[in-house]
Design a protein around this motif. Sequence first.
Motif, PDB file in Angstrom:
ATOM      1  N   ALA A 163       0.832  -1.248  -0.013  1.00 47.38           N
ATOM      2  CA  ALA A 163       0.115  -0.060  -0.010  1.00 47.38           C
ATOM      3  C   ALA A 163       0.774   1.219  -0.007  1.00 47.38           C
ATOM      4  O   ALA A 163       0.518   2.185  -0.742  1.00 47.38           O
ATOM      5  N   VAL A 164       1.870   1.218   0.840  1.00 44.82           N
ATOM      6  CA  VAL A 164       2.841   2.445   0.791  1.00 44.82           C
ATOM      7  C   VAL A 164       3.509   2.698  -0.626  1.00 44.82           C
ATOM      8  O   VAL A 164       3.805   3.637  -1.026  1.00 44.82           O
ATOM      9  N   ALA A 165       3.815   1.508  -1.474  1.00 40.94           N
ATOM     10  CA  ALA A 165       4.446   1.707  -2.748  1.00 40.94           C
ATOM     11  C   ALA A 165       3.527   2.139  -3.705  1.00 40.94           C
ATOM     12  O   ALA A 165       4.212   2.520  -4.828  1.00 40.94           O
ATOM     13  N   VAL A 166       2.462   2.209  -3.821  1.00 41.81           N
ATOM     14  CA  VAL A 166       1.508   2.395  -4.814  1.00 41.81           C
ATOM     15  C   VAL A 166       1.224   3.931  -4.542  1.00 41.81           C
ATOM     16  O   VAL A 166       1.072   4.652  -3.777  1.00 41.81           O
ATOM     17  N   PRO A 167       1.625   4.763  -5.941  1.00 38.03           N
ATOM     18  CA  PRO A 167       1.445   6.362  -5.691  1.00 38.03           C
ATOM     19  C   PRO A 167      -0.426   6.587  -5.789  1.00 38.03           C
ATOM     20  O   PRO A 167      -0.979   5.807  -6.121  1.00 38.03           O
ATOM     21  N   GLU A 168      -0.522   7.734  -5.196  1.00 39.26           N
ATOM     22  CA  GLU A 168      -1.776   8.198  -4.858  1.00 39.26           C
ATOM     23  C   GLU A 168      -2.688   8.309  -6.057  1.00 39.26           C
ATOM     24  O   GLU A 168      -4.011   8.005  -6.183  1.00 39.26           O
ATOM     25  N   PHE A 169      -1.974   8.857  -7.255  1.00 44.40           N
ATOM     26  CA  PHE A 169      -2.859   8.896  -8.482  1.00 44.40           C
ATOM     27  C   PHE A 169      -3.164   7.668  -9.242  1.00 44.40           C
ATOM     28  O   PHE A 169      -4.450   7.571  -9.683  1.00 44.40           O
ATOM     29  N   LEU A 170      -2.602   6.281  -8.679  1.00 44.40           N
ATOM     30  CA  LEU A 170      -3.028   5.181  -9.306  1.00 44.40           C
ATOM     31  C   LEU A 170      -4.357   4.807  -8.363  1.00 44.40           C
ATOM     32  O   LEU A 170      -5.126   4.117  -9.016  1.00 44.40           O
ATOM     33  N   TYR A 171      -4.080   4.923  -7.112  1.00 49.32           N
ATOM     34  CA  TYR A 171      -5.408   4.675  -6.457  1.00 49.32           C
ATOM     35  C   TYR A 171      -6.696   5.437  -6.684  1.00 49.32           C
ATOM     36  O   TYR A 171      -7.676   4.822  -6.830  1.00 49.32           O
ATOM     37  N   SER A 172      -6.351   6.842  -7.277  1.00 48.22           N
ATOM     38  CA  SER A 172      -7.587   7.516  -7.696  1.00 48.22           C
ATOM     39  C   SER A 172      -8.308   6.897  -9.232  1.00 48.22           C
ATOM     40  O   SER A 172      -9.286   6.702  -9.054  1.00 48.22           O
ATOM     41  N   ILE A 173      -7.142   6.554 -10.072  1.00 49.86           N
ATOM     42  CA  ILE A 173      -7.829   5.871 -11.068  1.00 49.86           C
ATOM     43  C   ILE A 173      -8.285   4.682 -10.867  1.00 49.86           C
ATOM     44  O   ILE A 173      -9.479   4.563 -11.493  1.00 49.86           O
ATOM     45  N   ALA A 174      -8.060   4.089  -9.882  1.00 47.60           N
ATOM     46  CA  ALA A 174      -8.444   2.576  -9.648  1.00 47.60           C
ATOM     47  C   ALA A 174     -10.037   2.931  -8.930  1.00 47.60           C
ATOM     48  O   ALA A 174     -11.166   2.237  -9.198  1.00 47.60           O
ATOM     49  N   LEU A 175      -9.875   3.563  -8.020  1.00 47.74           N
ATOM     50  CA  LEU A 175     -11.328   4.026  -7.259  1.00 47.74           C
ATOM     51  C   LEU A 175     -12.261   4.482  -8.371  1.00 47.74           C
ATOM     52  O   LEU A 175     -13.455   4.167  -8.342  1.00 47.74           O
ATOM     53  N   VAL A 176     -11.859   5.158  -9.029  1.00 48.49           N
ATOM     54  CA  VAL A 176     -12.887   5.827 -10.128  1.00 48.49           C
ATOM     55  C   VAL A 176     -13.406   4.978 -10.939  1.00 48.49           C
ATOM     56  O   VAL A 176     -14.607   4.709 -11.266  1.00 48.49           O
ATOM     57  N   ALA A 177     -12.356   4.036 -11.502  1.00 49.24           N
ATOM     58  CA  ALA A 177     -12.940   2.875 -12.434  1.00 49.24           C
ATOM     59  C   ALA A 177     -13.910   1.996 -11.712  1.00 49.24           C
ATOM     60  O   ALA A 177     -14.868   1.381 -12.431  1.00 49.24           O
ATOM     61  N   VAL A 178     -13.518   1.514 -10.571  1.00 50.52           N
ATOM     62  CA  VAL A 178     -14.416   0.543  -9.857  1.00 50.52           C
ATOM     63  C   VAL A 178     -15.691   1.106  -9.164  1.00 50.52           C
ATOM     64  O   VAL A 178     -16.748   0.705  -9.366  1.00 50.52           O
ATOM     65  N   PHE A 179     -15.639   2.166  -8.274  1.00 48.54           N
ATOM     66  CA  PHE A 179     -16.578   2.657  -7.433  1.00 48.54           C
ATOM     67  C   PHE A 179     -17.476   3.935  -8.325  1.00 48.54           C
ATOM     68  O   PHE A 179     -18.528   4.014  -7.737  1.00 48.54           O
ATOM     69  N   ALA A 180     -17.028   4.560  -9.279  1.00 52.24           N
ATOM     70  CA  ALA A 180     -17.566   5.562  -9.918  1.00 52.24           C
ATOM     71  C   ALA A 180     -18.233   5.191 -11.321  1.00 52.24           C
ATOM     72  O   ALA A 180     -19.342   5.277 -11.480  1.00 52.24           O
ATOM     73  N   ILE A 181     -17.316   4.632 -12.146  1.00 51.29           N
ATOM     74  CA  ILE A 181     -17.647   4.197 -13.278  1.00 51.29           C
ATOM     75  C   ILE A 181     -18.419   2.845 -13.316  1.00 51.29           C
ATOM     76  O   ILE A 181     -19.496   2.446 -13.704  1.00 51.29           O
ATOM     77  N   GLY A 182     -17.749   1.786 -12.593  1.00 52.57           N
ATOM     78  CA  GLY A 182     -18.308   0.561 -12.602  1.00 52.57           C
ATOM     79  C   GLY A 182     -19.437   0.360 -11.811  1.00 52.57           C
ATOM     80  O   GLY A 182     -20.399  -0.070 -12.317  1.00 52.57           O
ATOM     81  N   LEU A 183     -19.372   0.841 -10.616  1.00 49.97           N
ATOM     82  CA  LEU A 183     -20.681   0.451  -9.552  1.00 49.97           C
ATOM     83  C   LEU A 183     -21.636   1.605  -9.621  1.00 49.97           C
ATOM     84  O   LEU A 183     -22.704   1.753  -9.179  1.00 49.97           O
ATOM     85  N   GLY A 184     -21.096   2.925  -9.832  1.00 48.77           N
ATOM     86  CA  GLY A 184     -21.866   4.300 -10.127  1.00 48.77           C
ATOM     87  C   GLY A 184     -22.193   4.624  -8.481  1.00 48.77           C
ATOM     88  O   GLY A 184     -23.093   5.277  -8.360  1.00 48.77           O
ATOM     89  N   TRP A 185     -21.598   4.258  -7.567  1.00 47.48           N
ATOM     90  CA  TRP A 185     -21.719   4.703  -6.134  1.00 47.48           C
ATOM     91  C   TRP A 185     -21.434   6.086  -5.791  1.00 47.48           C
ATOM     92  O   TRP A 185     -21.795   6.816  -4.839  1.00 47.48           O
TER      93      TRP A 185
END
Length: 332
Positions: A163-185
């Motif tokens: 978790a420490v090694a992953v940059p913040e912007f990659l978390y941003s892209i992943a969260l948008v893809a899963v929870f915003a675009i994929g699930l629409g939450w």
Amino acid sequence: MTGSPRPPAPRAPGRALGRVRGGFVLRRVVRFAVSLAVLLVASFAMIHLIPGDPVRASLGPAAPVELVAARREALGLDEPILSQLLSYMRGVFRGDFGTSFLSGEPVGEIIASRLPNTLGLALLATVVALLVAVPLGMWAAIRTENGRNRGTEAAFTSATGTAVAVPEFLYSIALVAVFAIGLGWFPPAGQAGPVSYVLPILSLAISPTAMIARISRAETLRELGTDYVRLARAKRLPAPRLYFRHVLPNTLTATLTVGGLLLSALIAGSVLVEYVFAWPGLGLRIVESITQKDYPVAQGVILVYGAIVLVVNLLVDLLLGVLDPTSELKET
């Protein structure tokens, strides 16, 4: 007959401690002032180190020579460098950061309108990280004390290290893809009420949470090995009282110190996260100003970011001096 000389009177410990603390605060304030002066000069030099003419770059190659010369004169860029530096420093101390090349809007007004959004995001991410990481680190320490539960230790260290090694912007892209675009939450971008804070805060908080949890675990393990903890266990002190009333306060010094430093890092590191979420903060504005060659805005935002980092570091140093007075004595 004269008596033997009297030994010198012992110094009052309170007065000596006051002198130590006064010297500690003075050194920190002087260091802050020097760093701030360096930051001012560096932010001023930024616009002069850009290859070519920044005014020409912002107005475009087709701009008439007369317009470029008039804009340079209006911005004071035709004056000697030393005069420009002194004028710039006087303006900064008055709250005048210059004028946008593109919109003509005062840079100070741009910063004032967007800074609360950036600070709010960073502060909330820091609070979330501390509230999750400290109990998680303590739980992992208690579970893995004295080499117990090797599987838990391996899972904890692997998960937090990744978790420490992953940059913040990659978390941003992943969260948008899963929870915003994929699930629409959640909304994928913009500031549209409390729900729009969730994904940006998570993007900023995941890595600091993992880092603080590792530190909290190490500090808790160190405290669990002390004599007073062993004595408390021998007296059968209830576990909640032992862990939360005695162990937790002694682990917070290092944890809060790192948390304060992470706050300054989150403020500076929120640039890409704000860009991904189109968040109306300073991070998005600095990206726009660089791509549009609006150098006074970029210059002012960088100066504010640097000043915030210096102020947070100063406050962390002073807080550490209050929580751990031995840190003051180590410097004397």
